[in-house]
Design an enzyme around this catalytic site. Structure first.
Site, PDB file in Angstrom:
ATOM      1  N   ASP A 277      30.941  -8.334 -33.263  1.00  0.00           N
ATOM      2  CA  ASP A 277      31.094  -7.346 -32.196  1.00  0.00           C
ATOM      3  C   ASP A 277      32.484  -6.746 -32.310  1.00  0.00           C
ATOM      4  O   ASP A 277      33.281  -7.151 -33.175  1.00  0.00           O
ATOM      5  CB  ASP A 277      30.864  -7.967 -30.814  1.00  0.00           C
ATOM      6  CG  ASP A 277      30.111  -7.010 -29.886  1.00  0.00           C
ATOM      7  OD1 ASP A 277      30.555  -5.854 -29.761  1.00  0.00           O
ATOM      8  OD2 ASP A 277      29.084  -7.401 -29.300  1.00  0.00           O
ATOM      9  N   HIS A 320      18.372  -0.059 -28.587  1.00  0.00           N
ATOM     10  CA  HIS A 320      17.991   0.763 -27.427  1.00  0.00           C
ATOM     11  C   HIS A 320      19.193   1.485 -26.826  1.00  0.00           C
ATOM     12  O   HIS A 320      19.024   2.373 -25.990  1.00  0.00           O
ATOM     13  CB  HIS A 320      17.257  -0.074 -26.376  1.00  0.00           C
ATOM     14  CG  HIS A 320      18.126  -1.013 -25.600  1.00  0.00           C
ATOM     15  ND1 HIS A 320      17.758  -1.536 -24.375  1.00  0.00           N
ATOM     16  CD2 HIS A 320      19.344  -1.546 -25.861  1.00  0.00           C
ATOM     17  CE1 HIS A 320      18.697  -2.339 -23.920  1.00  0.00           C
ATOM     18  NE2 HIS A 320      19.667  -2.365 -24.805  1.00  0.00           N
TER      19      HIS A 320
END
Length: 422
Positions: A277, A320
């Site tokens: 991340d 998404h």
């Protein structure tokens, strides 16, 4: 059903039967009946039969309420008071009201105002709206106690962070959706959104990068979502169906602070995980002592070429956040690290066909879809859109399987890299 019966009578009969089924299941599991008591269980058992009965009751009750209200009141009630309860919850969290009240304490509005440094009339109005939603109770005039829901807010940091995230960011952004759609029709850019209009042109990602405290709150909010039954990690275990002693290297792309990787590692003792991340997200990530040597946090942007070769690349609730142009970049950046048979596992909502699920569930899932539009200019995808996305990324991706576990909002789509595929 008797054709002479009205729909509301049919629903009432169905609710009675569904409730009897649920009660029987709870009795067999020796679980207490749901209540508003401060000592009540925070959720029903995560049991397939229980969750099916629960879902049936909620859908029937929702339909019955909507019918009995009638369209005039139904539409009005969607807007008010439901909109206003978010303001009350925002105040309850901001002023630490729930935390200032002990579990079994009976306290006056005046004492709450004193402890929280608030105006007493404001306290009374905020609390009484919350009480109408069974968040706190007014045991006698002017004095309140905790209920199960208010005590959950008091003791659960993740719940408070989720409420704060929704009330401070997501709900205000909603009022800018129409202006954003008019200003940037058909845009895929994350800084041309309702959220960006609220934040003077900054995308959500830019806000999180500039403000570490908001990045931490966002991470906590996402962690809270993962605690909800439809997002339970056990659905992922069931869908993957891996052998307990499987020996693999997994990269959790955009894995935040590692809660999913930790759960996988504790279930599969021979698994090794890299959690990737951005640096600001990983700034407070810590490797638990029992996972040292098997879990590693790696600063990495998914928009850069994947540097780690692994057996499996997991993207859980990642794509998404991005419309197709950006999602294709993310997928294609994995390709240089892939070898024959490498798996890319997508753990995301796979939108059902219309009328395939209950209205109660559809309200949640379709709400998530619209939230993606507001915050990111992205969307949830159906099975055809997922297949098309990977086909556009590279035809060498083969869709092996799709699993939609009962009770889960997240499907598992397993794509395999087959470079010899014509």
């Amino acid at each position: 059903m008797d054709p002479r019966q009205s729909r509301i009578t049919e629903l009432a009969i169905a609710i009675k039967k569904q409730t009897e089924t649920l009660q029987s299941l709870l009795d067999s599991l020796k679980v207490a009946t749901p209540s508003f008591s401060v000592n009540a269980n925070q959720e029903l058992p995560r049991n397939a039969a229980v969750q099916l009965a629960q879902s049936s009751i909620l859908d029937s009750c929702t339909e019955l309420q909507d019918l009995v209200e009638g369209p005039l009141a139904h539409v009005g009630r969607i807007m008010s008071p439901r909109v206003h309860i978010s303001s009350a919850l925002q105040a309850i969290v901001h002023f630490n009201i729930a935390e200032k009240i002990a579990k079994h304490e009976t306290i006056s509005f005046g004492e709450i105002a004193k402890r929280c440094k608030m105006d007493v009339d404001d306290v009374k109005r905020i609390m009484r709206l919350a009480i109408s939603y069974r968040i706190f109770k007014e045991s006698h005039i002017g004095f309140v106690n905790h209920t199960a829901s208010s005590f959950l807010i008091a003791e659960n940091l993740l719940v408070r962070q989720w409420i704060s995230l929704c009330c401070d960011e997501f709900i205000p952004a909603g009022s800018f959706l129409v202006p954003a759609m008019k200003k940037w029709p058909s845009s895929e850019e994350p800084n041309e959104t309702a959220f960006a209009l609220l934040h003077k042109g900054d995308s959500l990602w830019e806000v999180l990068k500039k403000q570490p405290e908001k990045a931490q709150r966002f991470a906590h909010g996402m962690e809270y979502m993962r605690t909800l039954p439809p997002f339970d990690i056990n659905h992922l275990f069931t869908s993957l169906n891996w052998e307990i002693d499987c020996e693999m290297v997994l990269v959790d792309v955009g894995g935040s602070q590692g809660s999913i990787a930790e759960a996988l590692l504790r279930r599969h003792p021979r698994l090794r995980c890299y959690v990737q991340d951005l640096p600001e997200t990983l700034s407070k990530a810590v490797v638990p002592k029992d996972l040292k040597g098997r879990l590693e946090f790696v600063s990495h942007s998914m928009f850069k070429e994947q540097p780690i070769k692994a057996d499996v690349y997991l993207l859980r609730s990642i794509l998404h956040d991005w419309l197709d142009g950006y999602a294709l970049q993310i997928i294609r950046n994995l390709i240089p690290a892939l070898e024959v048979g490498s798996k890319v596992i997508i753990n995301e909502i796979c939108l059902p066909e219309p009328n395939a699920i209950s209205a109660y569930e559809a309200q949640l899932i379709r709400g998530y879809d619209l939230s993606m539009k507001q915050q990111f200019n992205s969307k949830e995808r159906d099975v055809h859109e997922w297949e098309t996305l990977f086909r556009l990324a590279d035809r060498r991706f083969k869709l092996n399987r799709i699993v939609n576990p009962p009770g889960s909002f997240l499907a598992v789509l397993e794509f395999e890299w087959q470079p010899t595929t014509p």
